[in-house]
Design an enzyme around this catalytic site. Structure first.
Site, mmCIF file in Angstrom:
data_model
loop_
_atom_site.group_PDB
_atom_site.id
_atom_site.type_symbol
_atom_site.label_atom_id
_atom_site.label_comp_id
_atom_site.label_asym_id
_atom_site.label_seq_id
_atom_site.Cartn_x
_atom_site.Cartn_y
_atom_site.Cartn_z
ATOM 1 N NE ARG A 31 -6.425 -9.542 1.160
ATOM 2 C CZ ARG A 31 -5.716 -8.432 1.372
ATOM 3 N NH1 ARG A 31 -5.430 -7.627 0.374
ATOM 4 N NH2 ARG A 31 -5.311 -8.128 2.578
ATOM 5 C CB VAL A 32 -11.773 -7.072 -0.828
ATOM 6 C CG1 VAL A 32 -11.823 -5.552 -0.711
ATOM 7 C CG2 VAL A 32 -12.466 -7.536 -2.100
ATOM 8 C CB THR A 82 0.279 0.770 5.147
ATOM 9 O OG1 THR A 82 1.094 -0.341 4.750
ATOM 10 C CG2 THR A 82 1.029 1.583 6.184
ATOM 11 C CB THR A 103 -0.938 0.063 1.226
ATOM 12 O OG1 THR A 103 -1.540 -1.207 1.429
ATOM 13 C CG2 THR A 103 -2.027 1.090 1.049
ATOM 14 C CG ASP A 112 -6.386 -2.020 4.645
ATOM 15 O OD1 ASP A 112 -5.736 -2.974 4.167
ATOM 16 O OD2 ASP A 112 -5.912 -0.873 4.782
HETATM 17 N N1 GLY Z 1 -3.236 -3.067 3.198
HETATM 18 C C1 GLY Z 1 -3.447 -3.555 1.904
HETATM 19 C C2 GLY Z 1 -4.068 -4.842 1.844
HETATM 20 O O1 GLY Z 1 -4.079 -5.600 2.813
HETATM 21 O O2 GLY Z 1 -4.578 -5.169 0.808
#
Ligand code: GLY
Length: 266
Positions: free
Chosen positions: A182-183, A204, A155, A185
């Site tokens: 997959r998603v 992050t 990130t 945050d």
């Molecule tokens: N922080 C980014 C993710 O886990 O996709």
């Protein structure tokens, strides 16, 4: 006063701080705070040092799906699992400003980007392929514990405060290793990103942990004791976590491991 603070993802080297200071100083000259954070994130999306845009990591199936978001007070836009664009953060801004929606995902997000004139762009790199090969070993041991032990850098984020007007932006290739679909945050307000009542934050770290904690909203609720609360969260977490942002006029940079960051004011 204009201020901007950037991060290059928790796990990124502090040796990149000078580079991020430079990107921050370029970005601060863009029109408003939203222009500034989008510009800053685009610099990082185009830089192979970072896991976003062209530096994105690959999913376990070898594909690249990216998440990005932008937020200002009372407005938000994000793209989820978008493919074949160079700058997902720009598409997230266009979702916020030019669509009737706030979130677009998958092929709908990619189609929207193409309709907005984003050229087809393949962000795959040899480095991402190599990293995927290295991570498969860990991924097959126990799929429930994909993340601990992985030296994941994930990130990029930026938060700007121009005379009290705050904007934030995030972009990522995700936390490797991960399944297609997959998603994390990054595209979820209150988890990876939040702008509210003079508070702005860009997170992050491992997305699953950030979502479970609703990290950005949690820190907003505790903003009167931000540093102390961060210590409680970070010291008790086995996961890599980091945040940058503004608590009213004061910038903050907090992480439980190395995290490249940059700052500029004018
Ligand atoms: N922080 C980014 C993710 O886990 O996709």
């Amino acid at each position: 006063m204009r201020q901007i603070v950037l991060h290059g993802g928790v796990g990124s080297s502090d040796e990149l701080n000078g580079l991020l200071d430079k990107y921050a100083s370029y970005s601060i000259n863009y029109g408003g705070p939203l222009d500034a954070v989008v510009a800053a994130v685009k610099y990082m999306e185009d830089d192979l040092n970072f896991n976003a845009g062209t530096g994105s990591v690959m999913r376990l199936d070898g594909s690249i799906q990216m998440d990005a978001s932008v937020m200002i007070d009372e407005n938000f836009g994000s793209v989820i699992n978008i493919e074949f664009v160079k700058n997902p953060v720009q598409v997230a801004r266009e979702v916020m400003e030019t669509s009737p929606h706030v979130m677009l995902c998958g092929d709908g997000a990619t189609k929207f980007a193409m309709e907005k004139g984003h050229p087809h762009y393949d962000p795959s790199t040899d480095r991402a392929r190599k990293r995927l090969e290295d991570s498969r070993v860990v991924a097959t041991k126990d799929s429930r514990f994909l993340y601990p032990g992985i030296q994941s850098v994930d990130t990029v984020g930026a938060v700007a405060n121009f005379d009290g007007k705050i904007a934030a932006a995030l972009s990522t290739g995700g936390s490797s290793p991960m399944m297609r679909g997959r998603v994390g945050d990054t595209p979820i307000p209150g988890s990876g990103i939040l702008v509210k009542d003079g508070f702005g934050i860009a997170a992050t770290g491992i997305g699953e942990e950030i979502i479970r904690r609703q990290l950005s909203y949690d820190l907003y609720c505790k903003r009167d004791r931000l540093e102390e609360e961060w210590k409680l969260i970070a010291e008790n977490s086995q996961f890599s976590l980091g945040v940058v942002g503004f608590n009213r006029e004061k910038s903050f940079v907090l992480a439980n491991k190395s995290m490249a960051h940059g700052y500029a004011k004018a």
